[in-house]
Each structure stands twice: as C-alpha cells, then as structure tokens.
Design an enzyme around this catalytic site. Structure first.
Site, PDB file in Angstrom:
ATOM      1  N   ILE A 124       3.239   9.059  15.305  1.00  0.00           N
ATOM      2  CA  ILE A 124       2.196   8.667  15.161  1.00  0.00           C
ATOM      3  C   ILE A 124       2.187   7.162  15.670  1.00  0.00           C
ATOM      4  CG2 ILE A 124       2.370   7.993  12.761  1.00  0.00           C
ATOM      5  CD1 ILE A 124      -0.786   8.779  12.599  1.00  0.00           C
ATOM      6  N   THR A 127       0.265   1.277  15.789  1.00  0.00           N
ATOM      7  CA  THR A 127       0.461  -0.391  16.336  1.00  0.00           C
ATOM      8  C   THR A 127       0.697  -0.583  17.770  1.00  0.00           C
ATOM      9  OG1 THR A 127       1.727  -0.340  14.488  1.00  0.00           O
ATOM     10  CG2 THR A 127       2.121  -2.232  15.497  1.00  0.00           C
ATOM     11  N   SER A 133      -1.554  -4.840  11.422  1.00  0.00           N
ATOM     12  CA  SER A 133      -2.031  -4.941  10.112  1.00  0.00           C
ATOM     13  C   SER A 133      -3.726  -4.760  10.348  1.00  0.00           C
ATOM     14  CB  SER A 133      -2.196  -5.937   9.328  1.00  0.00           C
ATOM     15  OG  SER A 133      -0.640  -6.459   9.093  1.00  0.00           O
ATOM     16  N   PRO A 243      -2.270   7.600   2.220  1.00  0.00           N
ATOM     17  CA  PRO A 243      -1.630   7.730   0.758  1.00  0.00           C
ATOM     18  C   PRO A 243      -0.275   8.765   0.890  1.00  0.00           C
ATOM     19  CG  PRO A 243      -3.719   7.774   0.443  1.00  0.00           C
ATOM     20  CD  PRO A 243      -3.653   7.861   1.948  1.00  0.00           C
ATOM     21  N   GLU A 245       1.834   8.974   3.439  1.00  0.00           N
ATOM     22  CA  GLU A 245       2.813   7.995   3.915  1.00  0.00           C
ATOM     23  C   GLU A 245       3.315   6.957   2.785  1.00  0.00           C
ATOM     24  OE1 GLU A 245       1.430   6.436   7.616  1.00  0.00           O
ATOM     25  OE2 GLU A 245       3.243   5.013   7.813  1.00  0.00           O
ATOM     26  N   ARG A 246       2.571   6.505   2.253  1.00  0.00           N
ATOM     27  CA  ARG A 246       2.795   5.331   1.108  1.00  0.00           C
ATOM     28  C   ARG A 246       3.631   5.958   0.060  1.00  0.00           C
ATOM     29  NH1 ARG A 246      -2.613   2.284   2.794  1.00  0.00           N
ATOM     30  NH2 ARG A 246      -1.640   1.377   4.793  1.00  0.00           N
ATOM     31  N   GLN A 282      31.208  -9.323 -18.440  1.00  0.00           N
ATOM     32  CA  GLN A 282      29.894  -8.987 -18.903  1.00  0.00           C
ATOM     33  C   GLN A 282      28.723  -9.151 -17.924  1.00  0.00           C
ATOM     34  OE1 GLN A 282      28.191 -12.120 -21.162  1.00  0.00           O
ATOM     35  NE2 GLN A 282      28.009 -10.492 -22.999  1.00  0.00           N
TER      36      GLN A 282
END
Ligand SMILES: Cc1cc2nc3c(=O)[nH]c(=O)nc-3n(C[C@H](O)[C@H](O)[C@H](O)COP(=O)(O)OP(=O)(O)OC[C@H]3O[C@@H](n4cnc5c(N)ncnc54)[C@H](O)[C@@H]3O)c2cc1C
Length: 380
Positions: A124, A127, A133, A243, A245-246, A282
C-alpha cells in the site's frame, strides 16, 4: 508469559504449532541472507500461501483460510517470536482487508484468491517525499483520459515495494476537491509501462524488508482500477481500514516485548558477574519484574483489542491507543532488557540488539504516535 489469552482455543493452538514449524523451517534459517539482499525470497510467498497463513482471516469463498482475526494474530505473533521483520505479511494482510471491506465484488474475486495463494504480493503506497502524516498533501494524480486513468507521481518508504504485484496507490482523482478528491487505485505492476521501483532503502532496522521508492510516469490503468468502483472515497476507506493496521502493530509489539523478556531472562541466568548469575542481583530481578509487569499489562490490553476486532467493535480511538502505547512501551522495554546484556547487547549478532533497531519504526509507521495522540484527543 503465564497469561492465557481469552481468544485462544485448542484449534488455534494447533494452528500456532503449524505456523511455528513453518516459520522455523522456512524463515529463521534465511534471516541473515535476506538482510543482505534486503528482501525475502519471492518463493516464500508461495510457500506461505500453500500453508494457509497469508490470509488467515479472509473467507474461504475468496480463497482465504476462513479463520478469525485471532488466526491472523497467531501468524503475526509467531513471526515476532522468531524475530522476523523481513516478511511483509502485515502489509499484505492489510491490503486484503481493504479489498474485502471496500472492494467491488469483481475486485474481491479477482485479487483475494491470488493474494491468499501468494501468486500476488501486495503493498500500500500512501507516503510521498512531501506528504506522510498529512496525507491530504499527496501529489500523485490519477486523472481520467478516455478509457483509462493516467497515474503520475512518486511514493516513498513503501514496504514490499520491490516484490509487490498489486499496489494500492493513494492518488488524487480530482486534485481541486481536497480530501473528497482522493481515491485508492489498484495498480498491477507486472509488465506495467511507466511504473518503476527505485532503490531499496537502507534502514536502521528491519533490514530484510524491501522498503522502496516508487515512480509512476504516465501509467495507464483501466477504469475499473478505483477501489470500490467510485472515485473520491479514498479518505473514508483509509479511515475505515487504519484501525486494522494499527491493531496489528500493537499485536506485533506485544509479541516482541514477550520475546525480549524471555531472551533476557535466559541470558541473565547464564551470564555471571561478581561470582553470581546476573539474575541473582537485585537490580536485574527488579528490572525484569518491571518488564514482566508491563508486558502483562500490555498483553491484557492487546487481548482485549483482539477480542474487540473479532467481535467487530474495534474503534479508531482504541486502535490508536494500542498502536501508540504499545510501540512506545516496546522501545522502552527492549531498551531496559538490552542494558542487562552489557556490551553484548550492542552487538548485532545478539537478537536483543537487532530487536532494538527493528522496534524503533513501530512509533513512526502506521501513523506517527503524535498523530495517534491527535486522534485520541479528539475523543476527550
Ligand atoms: C520502515 C518503514 C516502512 C513504511 N512502510 C510504509 C508503507 O508500506 N506504505 C506507506 O504508505 N508508508 C510507509 N511508511 C511511511 C510512514 O507511514 C511515514 O513515515 C509516517 O506516516 C510519517 O510520515 P513522514 O515520514 O512523512 O513524517 P512527517 O509527516 O514529516 O512527520 C515527522 C514527525 O513530525 C511529527 N508530526 C507530524 N505531524 C504532526 C502533528 N499533526 N502533530 C504533532 N506532531 C506531528 C511527528 O513526530 C512525526 O514523526 C513506512 C515508513 C518506514 C520508516
């Protein structure tokens, strides 16, 4: 991890065993070679198709394996548990869901069986060098010219870019119409005049994955190339499918955290300093206790997301939370684990070092985490 996921069933356990065997036989032995050549062997896609793991959650009527989202998650988890980041199955499955949910019946019949068998590899391409964005800024156009659309422009950072036979290209079919002028175009790349794959990009991590630049120079595409058959629906289609993909970025992230924890427990049991195994100190036990706690919280959260996906009630906000919170956590916890390996943690021959490099992009792709926070904040 001692948690039994609520979606797990004996049938899924059997599927997990089969996928686990496949990954160990067909992927793990080739990881170094694929990093060097920057892509997996094409034949892997056909083998994985035969095995039935490419489109595990797509109906059998379209050539898929007819399972649920949980089946596909089992595949993603097994890839992450094996430290694989070369096989671009995530993107391939994402494209299959665009087709299943947004495609015309003819597009589903034409492409889904080929994606399920591995005859076609999918990518896909959203970009561009000047728009990541802010997808409204894409400059690639697909303009009608007689009996065809003519595609012009370029894309960058496209996963599976080198091997893809089918690319969903985000393009403007009506450049003056803003978001309403965006369409998703189905581009078949074989013998495609005017289409060119640029170089495979050199990355910080995920080096076996072919992430590429793509160029379209007067590419003529048939009129039925618009996903869903109607122009201008691209943005809505992206919003509907992101959604998925995320959520799977979150699924892969949790599985990676679990792997990092196990590798670090094993290492600190073996490695001695000041006369005792590191795990007896520890600080080591406390760090690992913190990592285990946060890994458990993340597992419970992603299990809930998986169930929501299976029951069709996953929403954009929850998926954005899963993507951003888990990918941030993945980077933070792998960093904590790496510290316990000392200098060996900085050596790429140690998987934890590779995981550190591979994880970083999880906070960037699929929508940068800042964009996830924008989406979540709109629900306040
Ligand atoms: C390995 C890899 C694989 C990829 N695979 C694909 C693929 O298969 N297909 C595809 O289409 N793309 C892919 N991408 C691209 C990826 O989705 C983009 O890189 C991402 O969406 C960010 O876009 P950008 O790089 O243009 O960054 P920019 O949009 O320039 O953003 C840079 C940074 O600015 C900040 N920022 C941006 N907008 C905002 C805002 N509104 N509010 C606050 N901060 C903001 C964020 O910190 C962001 O990281 C891939 C990228 C990588 C690295």
């Amino acid at each position: 991890m001692n948690i039994i996921s609520p979606w797990m069933t004996p049938e899924l356990e059997g599927f997990r065993d089969a996928v686990h065997r496949f990954v160990n036989a067909e992927i793990v032995p080739h990881q170094d070679a694929w990093k060097k050549q920057q892509h997996v062997d094409r034949g892997l896609w056909n083998k994985a198709g035969e095995m039935g793991m490419l489109l595990a959650d797509i109906p059998e009527s379209y050539g898929g394996s007819g399972g649920t989202f949980a089946h596909q998650c089992v595949v993603f988890e097994e890839l992450s548990h094996a430290g694989d980041t070369a096989f671009g199955l995530h993107v391939h499955a994402i494209v299959a869901h665009y087709l299943l949910n947004q495609g015309t019946e003819a597009q589903k019949q034409k492409y889904l069986p080929k994606l399920a068998s591995g005859e076609m590899v999918a990518a896909i391409a959203m970009t561009e060098p000047g728009a990541g964005s802010d997808l409204k800024g894409v400059r690639t156009t697909a303009l009608k010219d007689g009996d065809a659309y003519v595609l012009n422009g370029s894309k960058t950072f496209i996963s599976n870019g080198n091997l893809a036979d089918l690319i969903v290209v985000v393009a403007k079919t009506e450049p003056e119409a803003g978001a309403k002028g965006v369409s998703l175009m189905l581009l078949e790349t074989r013998n495609c005049e005017g289409f060119r794959v640029g170089r495979i990009l050199e990355k910080l991590g995920q080096k076996g994955q072919d992430t590429c630049e793509l160029f379209f120079d007067n590419v003529r595409m048939p009129l039925d190339s618009v996903l869903g058959g109607v122009e201008g629906k691209g943005f809505a289609q992206l919003m509907n499918e992101l959604p998925y993909e995320r959520t799977i970025i979150g699924v892969a992230g949790v599985a990676s955290i679990e792997r990092a924890l196990q590798l670090t427990i094993d290492y600190t049991r073996e490695r001695k300093a000041f006369g005792q195994p590191l795990i007896e100190m520890q600080n080591t036990r406390f760090v690992l206790a913190e990592v285990k706690t946060e890994a458990t919280v993340a597992r419970i959260f992603i299990d809930r997301c998986i169930v929501d996906m299976m029951e069709g009630r996953m929403d954009t906000v929850l998926a954005s939370m899963a993507k951003y919170w888990i990918s941030d956590l993945q980077c933070a916890l792998i960093d904590k684990c790496l510290q316990l390996f000392g200098g060996y943690g900085y050596m790429l021959e140690y998987p934890i070092a590779q995981m550190y490099a591979d994880a970083r992009v999880q906070r960037i792709y699929g929508g940068a985490n800042e964009i996830m926070k924008e989406i979540i904040s709109r629900s306040l």
